[in-house]
Every structure is written in C-alpha cells, then in structure tokens.
Design a protein around this motif. Structure first.
Motif, short mmCIF file in Angstrom:
data_model
loop_
_atom_site.label_atom_id
_atom_site.label_comp_id
_atom_site.label_asym_id
_atom_site.label_seq_id
_atom_site.Cartn_x
_atom_site.Cartn_y
_atom_site.Cartn_z
N LEU A 296 -30.38 33.25 -4.78
CA LEU A 296 -31.75 32.99 -4.32
C LEU A 296 -32.42 31.81 -5.01
N VAL A 297 -31.67 31.04 -5.79
CA VAL A 297 -32.24 29.87 -6.47
C VAL A 297 -31.82 28.61 -5.71
N ASP A 298 -32.83 27.79 -5.35
CA ASP A 298 -32.58 26.57 -4.59
C ASP A 298 -32.57 25.32 -5.45
N ILE A 328 -21.43 28.91 -11.50
CA ILE A 328 -22.38 28.38 -10.52
C ILE A 328 -22.46 26.87 -10.74
N ASP A 329 -21.79 26.13 -9.89
CA ASP A 329 -21.75 24.68 -10.04
C ASP A 329 -23.04 24.05 -9.52
N LEU A 330 -23.49 23.03 -10.23
CA LEU A 330 -24.73 22.34 -9.88
C LEU A 330 -24.47 20.86 -9.64
N THR A 331 -25.31 20.27 -8.80
CA THR A 331 -25.32 18.83 -8.63
C THR A 331 -26.61 18.30 -9.24
N ILE A 332 -26.48 17.45 -10.24
CA ILE A 332 -27.67 16.88 -10.89
C ILE A 332 -28.26 15.81 -9.99
N VAL A 333 -29.54 15.94 -9.71
CA VAL A 333 -30.21 14.98 -8.83
C VAL A 333 -31.21 14.10 -9.57
N ARG A 349 -24.44 24.01 -5.85
CA ARG A 349 -23.50 23.56 -4.82
C ARG A 349 -23.01 24.74 -4.01
N GLN A 350 -22.78 24.49 -2.75
CA GLN A 350 -22.21 25.52 -1.90
C GLN A 350 -20.73 25.68 -2.23
#
Length: 353
Positions: A296-298, A328-333, A349-350
């Motif tokens: 549930l975190v966007d 839980i992989d993240l993309t840094i923006v 990331r999906q």
C-alpha cells in the motif's frame, strides 16, 4: 505578449498546475495556457482551491475574446460534468477555441468525456503532449482515482545506519531543523497524516503543518488519522486538540484483518470515501512495515542524517521480507541535500511476473 509553442505552453501549464498542490483535493491539480491563432499567450490559469474556478475557466476569464480561434493547452482532459462548477469542455466550445491540446485523459468516469464533447463541436483535439511530466506532477490524484484509495507516501527520518532512535529510545532530533521544515512543506501537500497509536503513546506528536504563512492564507491542515485497533489513544493526546481534524480509526470503525488489527485496505477505502486522495504515512516501524507488507506504499521519502548510532530501533519493521529475493526494490527518483541531511525519494518497483 509572449509567443510560445504548444510544447512550451504545456510546460508552463504544468508549472501552473502544481501551485494547487495541497489546496484543491479531492479535485485534481490542473493548469491551462491559452494561445491565440498566432501563438501569443492570451490567458492562463490553474485550479487554486476546491470549489473554485477550474484552470480553463480562469484562463478564459483572462483571455476574453482573444481566445477565439486559438488553442487551449491543458494538463488534464477538460471536465465534462456539472459539479460545483460547470463543464470546462462546454466553456471551451462556447469560447470559440479551434484546438485543444491535453496531456492526460481524465480517469474519473464522472468527469471524463470532455474530449468527445470537444471533437463533436468540431474542435481539433490532441492528447498526450508531455504526458509523462504532467502525470508525475498529478500522480497522487491520478493514482488515487485509478485505484480508489489514497496515494500513500511513507516518510521517515533515520541516521545513516538506518536507526530511527537511540538505544535508550531518544529520537529528538535525528535530523536537522532544515529537514524538519521540509517535512512540514511535504505535510502541506497531503490530505491526511497517518500514524499508529504506538507513536502517539511514545511521542505525543501534534501531526500538524507548522509553516510560517508570512501573512498569507491560513495553512490547510491535513486530517490526522491514528491507526488504533482497540482505542488506546489518550483523551489528552495532542492529536485530539483543535488544531486539525482527527480520526481515531479502530477495528470497530473499519474492521479487522486476520491479526485482529485495523484492516489497512478497508481503512484506505474509507479515507477515499471521505475525499482523501493523498496521505503521508508517519507511523513507526511496525505500521510502516504493515503498509509495505500489504503493498500500500506508493512513494518513500527518507531523510537521512549524517550520524551513526550503531544500536536502537530500525526505521522499518517486519515488512514481509524473509529472504533477499523478497526484498522490496525501489527506484530512486530524487536525491536532494536538505541542510546537512539527504532527502531520498523512491518508488517501489513492480515485481516481474
């Protein structure tokens, strides 16, 4: 009068749109630039507050007859329904526009259909100019409407080694004054601030926006939402003061999950029904882990202080990750220095497959 290409006008319209962040919900942010047939800017506007004139109406009021035969450049498909204001699609037709360039179609079935109305009136319509940029600017509202739940931003503060407090429990202040001021700006863009009862019992926070108004309009305060399964929030807790609205969300209100705690999915559905389109999750590590575990975190906004503790609570608790493959992989923006601290913004990331 400045002469702009349609691409330049859309970039300007996006800049205008973001001025409405924090004041237009549950409506979207929208910006509009009107060009006469020669490309001169004759009007511009943005949606400034819920119930107020939409961006197209504000721009048309500025342009008057100079808009006739020209082009409207707008960040979101003009609305096609009668709410607290009339349909913008009809207003553009009545103003004699020859062309409308929009970035993103409206996903709200109640308001969508403006494109068809415009084309039926003989107006040339182009869709998709700077769509990704406009989408990113309006991502909270667009995501909320598509998923029928608020857009959730998890905000946390930690030391460089990931500690949210020292071994003795002290945590004021991990980050700098500049970072804390930045958090208040972030709070001001959200419709709600979510925290758990554990945070209330440990820190007694106010969870309000405290930003100097410099003589400007009063700051709009987000709704304070306390996830409190059994109603343990003290009667004299600061979140119960009159500074902002508060909802103590219990299992009796929204139902329980299989662990007997507040059902977070049901909670977000209830918040959406209350008009909440974006929320800042500021609870402790347990609540953050529960939101992440539920998917549930966007967006994640982490404030990292150049300090080391070596022991103490971690910023994130159990999030359903049991092996590195489950991470839980993240993309840094974005990475920005705020005072001595770093503000890192990332999106989950999906998972493939």
């Amino acid at each position: 009068m400045a002469i702009l290409s349609e691409d330049e006008a859309m970039r300007r319209a996006i800049d205008l749109a973001v001025r409405g962040l924090g004041s237009v919900s549950p409506n979207p942010i929208v910006g509009c630039v009107l060009l006469d047939p020669a490309g001169h800017v004759v009007g511009e506007g943005f949606h400034a507050y819920a119930g107020g004139p939409h961006a197209e109406i504000a721009a048309l009021a500025q342009a008057g007859d100079r808009a006739r035969g020209g082009t409207a450049v707008v960040t979101l498909e003009p609305c096609n329904h009668v709410g607290r204001t009339g349909p913008c699609s009809t207003a553009l037709v009545d103003a004699g526009l020859a062309r409308v360039v929009l970035a993103v179609p409206d996903p709200n079935p109640i308001a969508a259909g403006g494109t068809e109305t415009l084309r039926a009136a003989g107006i040339d319509v182009e869709v998709g100019l700077r769509a990704e940029e406009a989408e990113n600017a309006n991502i909270a509202w667009l995501t909320a409407v598509r998923r029928r739940r608020p857009y959730i931003i998890w905000k946390y503060a930690a030391t460089l080694d990931g500690r949210s407090a020292a071994a003795d429990g002290t945590s004021m202040w991990i980050t700098s004054e500049e970072a804390r001021a930045d958090v208040h700006t972030l709070r001001g863009t959200a419709d709600a601030i979510i925290a758990g009862v554990g945070t209330v019992l440990a820190d007694d926070p106010r969870l309000t926006v405290r930003t100097p108004s410099a003589g400007g309009p009063a700051v709009r305060q987000p709704l304070r939402v306390i996830v409190d399964s059994s109603g343990r929030t003290p009667a004299d807790a600061r979140v119960r003061d009159a500074a902002a609205g508060t909802w103590i969300a219990t299992t009796a209100d929204v139902g329980a999950d299989h662990r007997g705690r507040v059902d977070l999915t049901a909670l977000l559905t209830a918040l959406y029904d209350r008009g909440i389109r974006s929320a800042l999750l500021e609870g402790g590590p347990v609540l953050a882990g529960a939101f992440l575990r539920a998917g549930l975190v966007d967006r994640v906004v982490g404030y990292l202080a150049p300090r080391l503790l070596g022991a103490g609570p971690a910023a994130l608790g159990a999030a359903g990750v049991h092996t590195i493959a489950d991470a839980i992989d993240l993309t840094i923006v974005d990475v920005t220095q705020v005072g001595p601290d770093l503000r890192i913004t990332a999106v989950p990331r999906q998972k493939e497959g």
